[in-house]
Every structure is written in C-alpha cells, then in structure tokens.
Design a protein around this motif. Structure first.
Motif, PDB file in Angstrom:
ATOM      1  N   GLU A  67       0.812  -1.215   0.000  1.00  0.00           N
ATOM      2  CA  GLU A  67       0.000   0.000   0.000  1.00  0.00           C
ATOM      3  C   GLU A  67       0.843   1.261   0.000  1.00  0.00           C
ATOM      4  OE1 GLU A  67      -1.014   0.744   4.697  1.00  0.00           O
ATOM      5  OE2 GLU A  67      -2.245  -0.739   3.631  1.00  0.00           O
ATOM      6  N   LYS A  98      -4.233   3.815 -11.353  1.00  0.00           N
ATOM      7  CA  LYS A  98      -3.843   2.638 -12.124  1.00  0.00           C
ATOM      8  C   LYS A  98      -2.450   2.192 -11.703  1.00  0.00           C
ATOM      9  CE  LYS A  98      -2.175   5.373 -16.089  1.00  0.00           C
ATOM     10  NZ  LYS A  98      -2.273   5.568 -17.554  1.00  0.00           N
ATOM     11  N   ALA A  99      -2.234   0.879 -11.783  1.00  0.00           N
ATOM     12  CA  ALA A  99      -0.933   0.300 -11.449  1.00  0.00           C
ATOM     13  C   ALA A  99      -0.571  -0.721 -12.522  1.00  0.00           C
ATOM     14  CB  ALA A  99      -0.978  -0.350 -10.068  1.00  0.00           C
ATOM     15  N   ILE A 106      -1.827  -4.313 -12.713  1.00  0.00           N
ATOM     16  CA  ILE A 106      -1.740  -4.752 -11.324  1.00  0.00           C
ATOM     17  C   ILE A 106      -3.025  -4.344 -10.604  1.00  0.00           C
ATOM     18  CG2 ILE A 106      -0.521  -4.387  -9.128  1.00  0.00           C
ATOM     19  CD1 ILE A 106       2.030  -3.988 -10.723  1.00  0.00           C
ATOM     20  N   VAL A 108      -5.546  -2.890  -8.070  1.00  0.00           N
ATOM     21  CA  VAL A 108      -5.372  -1.758  -7.160  1.00  0.00           C
ATOM     22  C   VAL A 108      -6.739  -1.253  -6.711  1.00  0.00           C
ATOM     23  CG1 VAL A 108      -5.332  -0.065  -9.038  1.00  0.00           C
ATOM     24  CG2 VAL A 108      -4.210   0.477  -6.883  1.00  0.00           C
ATOM     25  N   TYR A 121      -2.313  -2.173  -3.499  1.00  0.00           N
ATOM     26  CA  TYR A 121      -1.995  -2.905  -4.734  1.00  0.00           C
ATOM     27  C   TYR A 121      -1.619  -4.344  -4.399  1.00  0.00           C
ATOM     28  CZ  TYR A 121       2.782  -1.791  -3.230  1.00  0.00           C
ATOM     29  OH  TYR A 121       3.941  -1.673  -2.503  1.00  0.00           O
ATOM     30  N   GLU A 122      -1.731  -5.229  -5.406  1.00  0.00           N
ATOM     31  CA  GLU A 122      -1.431  -6.647  -5.204  1.00  0.00           C
ATOM     32  C   GLU A 122      -0.417  -7.121  -6.243  1.00  0.00           C
ATOM     33  OE1 GLU A 122      -4.949  -9.020  -5.119  1.00  0.00           O
ATOM     34  OE2 GLU A 122      -6.082  -7.563  -3.942  1.00  0.00           O
ATOM     35  N   ILE A 137       2.678   3.186 -10.224  1.00  0.00           N
ATOM     36  CA  ILE A 137       1.335   3.558  -9.781  1.00  0.00           C
ATOM     37  C   ILE A 137       1.122   5.026 -10.139  1.00  0.00           C
ATOM     38  CG2 ILE A 137      -0.213   3.878  -7.806  1.00  0.00           C
ATOM     39  CD1 ILE A 137       1.206   1.612  -6.412  1.00  0.00           C
TER      40      ILE A 137
END
Length: 246
Positions: A67, A98-99, A106, A108, A121-122, A137
C-alpha cells in the motif's frame, strides 16, 4: 499421574520458549524498495510513483498486498499565518488510479480511512533471489496542491513498511520554485527512509520570479506587504497629527 506431569512439563517448556524466543530472535530483512521515484505535477495534481522492490534473501519472495498512504496536513491559521504544531490530518481524494508493470496490469483499490487514504496494490509475481520487480502507480490528487493567487504548494508524505533505500521526489510546475523542505538536490529531493517511518516533503511555487527562500514564500510576501502597509499608515497618521492646528 505420569501423563499429567508430562503435560505440565510440556506446558512449562512452551511458556519458556515463547517468552525467551522473541528476545533472541534475529529479524531478517526479506525485501526493500531499492528505488522509489515520485513525480508530482503541481499544475494538475497528477502523481506518478515508479517503484522497484528487491528480494534480499536466497529464496523466492512474493510481495503480495502492499500500500501507499496519502495524507493532507493543514495547520490552523491566524489570517494567513499558520500556527505551529496545530496540524490537522485528513484523507486525500484520489481518482484515475492505475498500477502496472510493463504491459501487465496490477490490481489496485482505494481505501479511505479517518485521517489518511490507502492505495492498495497486489503483486503475486515471485521475485527470484537477489532480483527485483519494478512497477508504476499513477493517480490524480488535486487536493495535495494548495492554490493561491501568487503561490501554490504541495506536501507529499512518503513511507513504507520496508526500507526505502533510494528515494527521488521531483515536483514539476510551470511556476517558479521558491521554497523546499527538506532541501533539494538540483530539481529533486533525494533521501533514504527506514521502514515504518513517514517523511513529509513540501515544495512551494510562485507566479513571481522569486529566488529560493528560507521560509514559505506566501508568509514572507504577504507578511512583508502587511508590514509596509502598517508603516505607511503610521507615517500618514503622524503627518496628519503634525498638521493639525494646536
């Protein structure tokens, strides 16, 4: 009876191990953020974070859920002058989050807490031993920028649950940079930040071609202007009193 004694001994050994182990435990750093580049556009409030996570051990590591935390701190003011040590922490509204890593998206999401915002985020891609994983990110947060007639400023919180070995934060603006805290190296702030620690970077810009100042520009400018007006008022009053017939 033998079983009861054995159970008592095992419980006692468990308590001893639990109580002693933490004091002798060695904390092993599994990963860190080897490179963290942040670009903040103060004209539109767009923020871009380029992050590189490095695996520090000899086994694969999956970063999992991470995070970014955002927070806006506003001091109480007397007129335009901030009162020291009166900051109020607030969450920051963000949009267009957005990531991604290359062409890979990714997951998010944004979570709003009482006094801060979390961009979660993961990353489930394993990082091989001593290798790195880079991702970006991006988001819009116009609330981070305080806008005035002649001055605008931005304060960015930076921190993570792991060490940030190298941080570069670059504020971008069409206006003139007139104040920065902490001090910048050329056009960016460079730092190292330990795990679970938060640092705040503040930059101020002016539409006037001012040099770098030791204090906030709007305080120096409007404070000086008020002093000049006060001096003029005193001089005018003294002249009027002098011209009054006795």
């Amino acid at each position: 009876m033998i079983r009861l004694r054995l159970a008592v001994v095992l419980v006692a050994l468990f308590i001893i191990v639990v109580s002693v182990a933490p004091s002798n435990a060695v904390i092993v750093k599994v990963e860190d953020i080897s490179n963290y580049k942040v670009t903040v556009n103060t004209d539109n409030g767009h923020v871009k974070c380029e992050i590189t996570i490095k695996n520090l051990i000899n086994n694969p590591v999956v970063p999992g859920v991470g995070e970014l935390r955002l927070q806006k701190q506003e001091p109480r003011k007397i007129l335009i002058f901030p009162i020291p040590n009166t900051n109020i922490a607030k969450p920051v509204n963000v949009s267009n989050v957005k990531a991604y890593s290359g062409k890979m998206s990714i997951p998010v999401k944004v979570i709003y807490k009482k006094d801060y915002t979390v961009i979660q985020y993961e990353i489930w891609t394993p990082i091989e031993p001593k290798k790195s994983f880079s991702f970006t990110i991006e988001f819009d947060a116009p609330e981070l920028v305080d806008r005035g007639i002649l001055f605008k400023s931005v304060t960015i919180p930076i921190g993570a649950d792991v060490d940030i070995a190298h941080l570069e934060l670059k504020p971008v603006s069409s206006w003139h940079l007139c104040y920065a805290s902490p001090k910048m190296n050329d056009d960016r702030w460079i730092a190292k930040i330990p795990a679970n620690h938060m640092e705040f970077f503040t930059a101020e810009f002016s539409s006037l071609p001012l040099p770098m100042l030791p204090v906030r520009g709007y305080v120096a400018f409007w404070g000086s202007l008020m002093i000049i007006i006060l001096i003029i008022a005193v001089v005018v009053r003294l002249k009027r009193q002098k011209n009054v017939p006795q």
